[in-house]
Design a protein around this motif. Sequence first.
Motif, mmCIF file in Angstrom:
data_model
loop_
_atom_site.group_PDB
_atom_site.id
_atom_site.type_symbol
_atom_site.label_atom_id
_atom_site.label_comp_id
_atom_site.label_asym_id
_atom_site.label_seq_id
_atom_site.Cartn_x
_atom_site.Cartn_y
_atom_site.Cartn_z
ATOM 1 N N PHE B 403 44.319 2.289 29.768
ATOM 2 C CA PHE B 403 43.680 3.065 28.704
ATOM 3 C C PHE B 403 43.292 4.454 29.179
ATOM 4 N N ALA B 404 43.509 4.746 30.441
ATOM 5 C CA ALA B 404 43.127 6.057 30.951
ATOM 6 C C ALA B 404 44.292 7.030 30.810
ATOM 7 N N ALA B 405 43.956 8.312 30.890
ATOM 8 C CA ALA B 405 45.010 9.316 30.904
ATOM 9 C C ALA B 405 45.572 9.380 32.319
ATOM 10 N N VAL B 406 46.897 9.402 32.435
ATOM 11 C CA VAL B 406 47.507 9.561 33.752
ATOM 12 C C VAL B 406 48.610 10.597 33.623
ATOM 13 N N THR B 407 49.202 10.921 34.746
ATOM 14 C CA THR B 407 50.348 11.823 34.680
ATOM 15 C C THR B 407 51.414 11.279 35.604
ATOM 16 N N THR B 408 52.632 11.803 35.483
ATOM 17 C CA THR B 408 53.708 11.252 36.300
ATOM 18 C C THR B 408 54.371 12.343 37.116
ATOM 19 N N VAL B 409 55.209 11.902 38.014
ATOM 20 C CA VAL B 409 55.906 12.836 38.890
ATOM 21 C C VAL B 409 56.677 13.865 38.069
ATOM 22 N N THR B 410 57.437 13.377 37.092
ATOM 23 C CA THR B 410 58.298 14.315 36.358
ATOM 24 C C THR B 410 57.486 15.306 35.551
ATOM 25 N N VAL B 411 56.391 14.842 34.939
ATOM 26 C CA VAL B 411 55.567 15.749 34.147
ATOM 27 C C VAL B 411 55.013 16.846 35.035
ATOM 28 N N GLN B 412 54.605 16.474 36.235
ATOM 29 C CA GLN B 412 54.064 17.494 37.136
ATOM 30 C C GLN B 412 55.137 18.479 37.557
ATOM 31 N N ILE B 413 56.337 17.997 37.803
ATOM 32 C CA ILE B 413 57.410 18.934 38.163
ATOM 33 C C ILE B 413 57.584 19.935 37.039
ATOM 34 N N ALA B 414 57.644 19.420 35.808
ATOM 35 C CA ALA B 414 57.835 20.326 34.675
ATOM 36 C C ALA B 414 56.689 21.314 34.602
ATOM 37 N N SER B 415 55.450 20.838 34.721
ATOM 38 C CA SER B 415 54.353 21.772 34.507
ATOM 39 C C SER B 415 54.228 22.752 35.671
ATOM 40 N N LEU B 416 54.682 22.366 36.865
ATOM 41 C CA LEU B 416 54.625 23.296 37.995
ATOM 42 C C LEU B 416 55.573 24.465 37.784
ATOM 43 N N LEU B 417 56.668 24.213 37.123
ATOM 44 C CA LEU B 417 57.698 25.250 37.036
ATOM 45 C C LEU B 417 57.709 25.961 35.691
ATOM 46 N N VAL B 418 56.836 25.551 34.763
ATOM 47 C CA VAL B 418 56.804 26.256 33.481
ATOM 48 C C VAL B 418 56.110 27.596 33.687
ATOM 49 N N GLY B 419 56.655 28.635 33.104
ATOM 50 C CA GLY B 419 56.021 29.950 33.201
ATOM 51 C C GLY B 419 56.488 30.701 34.440
ATOM 52 N N ASP B 420 55.890 31.866 34.666
ATOM 53 C CA ASP B 420 56.322 32.687 35.800
ATOM 54 C C ASP B 420 55.754 32.132 37.090
ATOM 55 N N GLN B 421 56.600 32.047 38.079
ATOM 56 C CA GLN B 421 56.153 31.463 39.335
ATOM 57 C C GLN B 421 56.640 32.310 40.484
ATOM 58 N N GLU B 422 55.860 32.296 41.544
ATOM 59 C CA GLU B 422 56.365 32.864 42.782
ATOM 60 C C GLU B 422 57.195 31.785 43.441
ATOM 61 N N PHE B 423 58.319 32.194 44.008
ATOM 62 C CA PHE B 423 59.163 31.123 44.517
ATOM 63 C C PHE B 423 58.820 30.654 45.910
ATOM 64 N N ASP B 424 57.799 31.266 46.521
ATOM 65 C CA ASP B 424 57.491 30.725 47.837
ATOM 66 C C ASP B 424 56.055 30.230 47.944
ATOM 67 N N SER B 425 55.376 30.077 46.801
ATOM 68 C CA SER B 425 54.031 29.514 46.901
ATOM 69 C C SER B 425 54.153 28.005 47.054
ATOM 70 N N PRO B 426 53.188 27.382 47.720
ATOM 71 C CA PRO B 426 53.236 25.916 47.882
ATOM 72 C C PRO B 426 53.299 25.230 46.531
#
Lengths: 269, 461
Positions: B403-426
């Motif tokens: 019943f809790a909110a969770v997140t998954t590996v794929t969702v995090q990958i998507a949200s990490l790369l959405v928008g402008d990103q520096e390509f060498d930040s951790p």
Amino acid sequence: MLATDTQTAAAPHAAHGKRVKMKATEVEVYYSEKRALNKINLDVREHEVTALIGPSGCGKSTFLRTMNRMNDVIDGCRMAGKILLDQQDIYDPNIDVVQLRARVGMVFQKPNPFPKSIYDNVAYGPRIHGLVRSREETDAVVQKSLERAGLWKEVKDRLHEGGTSLSGGQQQRLCIARAIAVDPEVILMDEPCSALDPIATAKIEELIDELRTNYTIVIVTHSMQQAARVSQRTAFFHLGDLVEVGDTAQIFTNPNDERTQGYITGRFG
Amino acid sequence: MSPSLVFLAIAALAVFGFFLGRRRVLAMEGTRIRASIHSLPSYYGYYMALWCIVPAAAVMALWFVVEPTIIEGLVLSAMPESYRAMSANQLTLVMADIRNFAYGNAGTRTPDPAIADAVRNYHGLHETGAWIVSIVGACLGVAGFAIGFWRINPQMRARNRVERFAIVVMIIASTIAVLTTVGIVGSLVFESMRFFTKYPVFDFLFGTQWSPQTAIRADQVGSSGAFGFIPLFTGSLLITVIAMFVAVPIGLLSAIYMSDYASPRLRSVAKPVLEVLAGIPTVVYGFFAALTVAPFVRDAGSAMGLDVASESALAAGVVMGIMIVPFVSSLADDVIHAVPQSLRHGAYGLGSTKSETIRQVVLPAALPGIVAAVMLAISRAIGETMIVAMAAGLAANLTFNPFAAVTTVTVQIASLLVGDQEFDSPKTLSAFALGLVLFVITLCLNIIALAVVRKYREKYD
Ligand SMILES: Nc1ncnc2c1ncn2[C@@H]1O[C@H](COP(=O)(O)OP(=O)(O)O)[C@@H](O)[C@H]1O
Ligand SMILES: [Mg+2]
């Protein structure tokens, strides 16, 4: 009204003094609208091997399947007429198909062991019919059936290996053991050797001859030598008709019908 | 003269070559018996057509790959001294500018004289290049035509040669497929290595804290970034397990019904309908999860006195399960249908009922295929992004509470790369590490599925 019919038709003892085990009367089978069998009348005598011969597509398998209602599982297949097993109509609505098939077992053209161990293949039937209650009883039935099928010596050390790991001939004997295990009264065999080599075939033929003492056997074969070797009675089918039935020796040496004559001398077929 | 017109002409010549080659071999045979031609006449036609088109096409394709590099090199080297002294990055910008002017994408700006010269030079070189490649291509086409023509004779083994060529084409195609895979995996590994130089592997694999926000400017405070993989893994696992609890029973039972109970007519309708379900885009399942199922789960939960987040693992898992149902049922139906009819007849012949036959004979025989279907469905569930992003949220909670909110590996990958990103930040690089782990997990599942199938396959025909 059927009762009178039954009693006259199923006179318990036929000419040879042997009891009639199964009796087909005016059997017709249709696939959709196509008629595959025309008014077949045939007696199968107890403790005899009855061979059904005839050219491909003449309806031998179809007729064999009517005898344990395997045609029921074929879509669009319909039948008329009557088949009696010990005076009882097997197409009577009160008959339980499951029990009928326990009494009239079947061995198929292509060996079809289940994807289970040899032991479980043989134990399958007794288990589903509740014939065995303990492990010991099951062991005993499995051993007895395999012995009767002439397979025990070959497999007694590998009962828990897969049934499909056996050779073709052994698989077919396993299928026979599986059928015997439910202690049927009649065994139907549809070209049981057509997928086997001559040595395996010889073993099965020998086995059929032994099984006759305990069971009634109906065998479809396309090999006339086989019919001559294993059967006491032979029925010749042609284009959905039962042309002639009689003692095997008489059919092969002195047939009454010229179609039978033509078939056994290889003029057509 | 445009290279594409030349190419069309060569193709036409090849077609002509096909007919000519076929005629020629028959004509050469003349009065002799047909049977002395080694291959069927059309193989001689193919032989000639291939000679005509393959060398020319290969050279022209090669030219289009190397052309930009060559022309740009020439253009730059012809520019004034001041430009040639620039750094590589600046030169890239200058070159982009030249290209924009050359193709009229620069709007109404007027170029400065050096650039204008370069643009003219660029045009000139481009044209010359096109001429050269056209002429070379045309020559090769005609030469190939002639070679093919002269080589044809009835004793030549045209069929073997044409077929050898077909094999080469297939080898090239499979090499491309393999190299692409290797390239993708390679880049995943490489970028993950870069991530692990900035963030310890151990902390990544076993860390229980995931908060990828890092300081972008040095003066920002508070976000140091924590890249612990565990909460994402448990999130993926939880949602996948819920999805499987929905998909496997429904999919399997409907497959059994369709293959063994349904009439052929019903089956011919129901199966395509189920397959349409598989064609619904996952985003659509996503709204359904977020707008219908999640509120329903929340309300039902609070009615029972449970504390349910408005974005819950349960909602996402259930909808994902529904999404996977057609996948399981369609694959399982195929394998159940493939169990030989003779086995069913054998069971009926011994007096089994229909359900005994299915439970004790058909399903065991179909088991390896069913296991494989379930494994593939799990891979699919683990890889699914959209539904979870919409229905389960982004909060990386380490919990097994559905019943809790969770997140998954794929969702995090998507949200990490959405928008402008520096390509060498951790933060960005961690996406590659997640991708790599996901890849390894899915690969293991597929290997297990294959192994299961192999182990049991040999038992049945
Ligand atoms: N399942 C079926 N559906 C439709 N027609 C069938 C089916 N089985 C058999 N038939 C037809 O019934 C006739 C008899 O077939 P069968 O009994 O198999 O002959 P046999 O065993 O003597 O070779 C053939 O014409 C065959 O085409
Ligand atoms: Mg047949």
